[in-house]
Write a protein that holds these residues in place. Structure first.
Motif, mmCIF file in Angstrom:
data_model
loop_
_atom_site.group_PDB
_atom_site.id
_atom_site.type_symbol
_atom_site.label_atom_id
_atom_site.label_comp_id
_atom_site.label_asym_id
_atom_site.label_seq_id
_atom_site.Cartn_x
_atom_site.Cartn_y
_atom_site.Cartn_z
ATOM 1 N N CYS A 143 -7.174 -1.088 6.990
ATOM 2 C CA CYS A 143 -6.460 -0.910 5.740
ATOM 3 C C CYS A 143 -7.362 -0.817 4.753
ATOM 4 C CB CYS A 143 -5.529 -2.090 5.448
ATOM 5 S SG CYS A 143 -4.054 -2.002 6.299
ATOM 6 N N LEU B 208 0.735 -1.126 0.060
ATOM 7 C CA LEU B 208 0.199 0.014 0.078
ATOM 8 C C LEU B 208 0.918 1.346 -0.054
ATOM 9 C CD1 LEU B 208 -2.825 1.127 0.204
ATOM 10 C CD2 LEU B 208 -2.850 0.868 2.666
ATOM 11 N N GLU C 169 -7.713 2.279 1.946
ATOM 12 C CA GLU C 169 -7.760 2.381 0.544
ATOM 13 C C GLU C 169 -9.102 2.837 -0.016
ATOM 14 O OE1 GLU C 169 -5.239 -1.101 -1.123
ATOM 15 O OE2 GLU C 169 -6.737 -2.141 0.030
#
Length: 356
Positions: A329, A141, A333
């Motif tokens: 996460c 990421l 995102e």
């Protein structure tokens, strides 16, 4: 040679190691980057009101170019020798900054920028490493976020750098944030507190991004600030100049968003609504994300009636809301996807300056 004549000689030339065009008035940090890059190279000109293709767009009289330039210089250490003023060419109002080469390295927040042809680049980028035995998704990421800095507004670069810092903390403190794995909520009390703080931090910075984006739009097109909404004399006088008032008004636009009403924020903010990039299903997901932030920041994660009304009946009153690292996460995102869409559409529609 006369400054105006020098500027006239630059107009029409392609961008180069000593010439940078900006179609609109960008934030002070963007200007500071370009000034530092030219000062650390061979010097040159920054001309506002001309697109990177050489099209004369022009600036309006209500754009605070002098104020922006003053604030840009205040960000630099040491301050290089520059000359700046409004000029006219072919009946178009432009703003030109001539930067002399500096005998010392000019720093912006500890960073060294230089020119390479028509490109400005960071000579001393920070090096971030992730644990080889950590949660692999964090490093992946982070790489994606680094790529998202290209062709981005200053607002987007700022929020991405914050997200990268949060990812690094996730990696460094994996032993308390997700000791049994990223799919399992930590049972560590300190880890649960830190999870709530970090989650709130990156959601808060999503809101900050929206405020900064509106600020860049207002700077680029001051007419977009005009509305029938009233302001008090006190609000105006509390701001030292037009630039500060624009930033204040951009933050005021976020009032409904901070209460969790994403739909209300979009409906009341034409600059965002007119982009037509946020779908109805995305509004619900954004509202859920913001409501969790509110729960974490103000209720220590304890579910209340307001939260249940927003997200549905899968939670019980006074239950402690928790999330595993994988879901945290996922939500980050998701916000990044929204930021990417808003940023790309805004650059295209409002011709916003791209941060280097």
């Amino acid at each position: 040679m006369d400054f105006i004549k020098e500027v006239d000689q630059q107009i029409g030339l392609p961008e180069s190691s000593h010439l940078e065009y900006k179609a609109v008035l960008p934030p002070s940090k963007n200007i500071a980057i370009e000034i530092a890059a030219l000062a650390n190279s061979e010097g040159g000109f920054i001309i506002l009101g001309i697109s990177d293709k050489g099209e004369l767009v022009g600036l309006t009289p209500d754009q605070p170019a002098n104020s922006i330039t003053h604030k840009a210089l205040e960000l630099l250490s040491p301050q290089p020798n520059v000359i700046y003023q409004f000029v006219h060419s072919a009946g178009v109002r432009l703003y030109a900054i001539r930067v002399n080469k500096s005998s010392e390295v000019v720093y912006l927040e500890g960073k060294i920028f230089k020119r390479d042809g028509p490109r400005t680049f960071l000579e001393n980028p920070p090096i971030t490493s992730f644990r080889s035995n950590g949660y692999k998704r964090l490093a992946i990421l982070n790489i994606s976020l680094e790529g998202f800095k290209k062709n981005a507004t200053n607002a987007k670069v700022k929020v991405i750098e914050h997200y990268q810092s949060v990812l690094k903390i996730f990696d460094d403190l994996g032993g308390i944030l997700y000791p049994q794995g990223p799919n399992i909520t930590t049972n560590n009390a300190e880890g649960q507190i830190l999870t709530r703080i970090l989650y709130s931090s990156y959601v808060d910075n999503f809101e900050t991004y929206l405020s900064d984006l509106l600020y860049e739009i207002f700077l680029a097109i001051p007419a977009s600030l005009k509305s029938q909404q009233t302001v008090t004399i006190e609000e105006v006088l509390n701001c030292s100049d037009m630039q500060e008032f624009i930033r204040y008004w951009a933050k005021e636009k976020l009032a409904k968003l901070q209460r969790g009403s994403v739909k209300g924020f979009i409906e009341d903010t034409d600059q965002i609504r007119s982009l037509k990039v946020i779908e109805k299903k995305e509004i619900k997901e954004m509202e859920d994300t913001l409501q969790i932030r509110h729960l974490y920041a103000h209720r220590n994660g304890v579910v209340d009636e307001k939260f249940i009304r927003y997200v549905g009946g899968q939670f019980q009153l006074n239950q402690v809301h928790t999330m595993a690292m994988e879901e945290i996460c996922n939500r980050m995102e998701y916000l990044i996807e929204i930021i990417n869409k808003l940023d790309s559409a805004s650059i295209k529609k409002y011709r916003l300056a791209i941060s280097n």
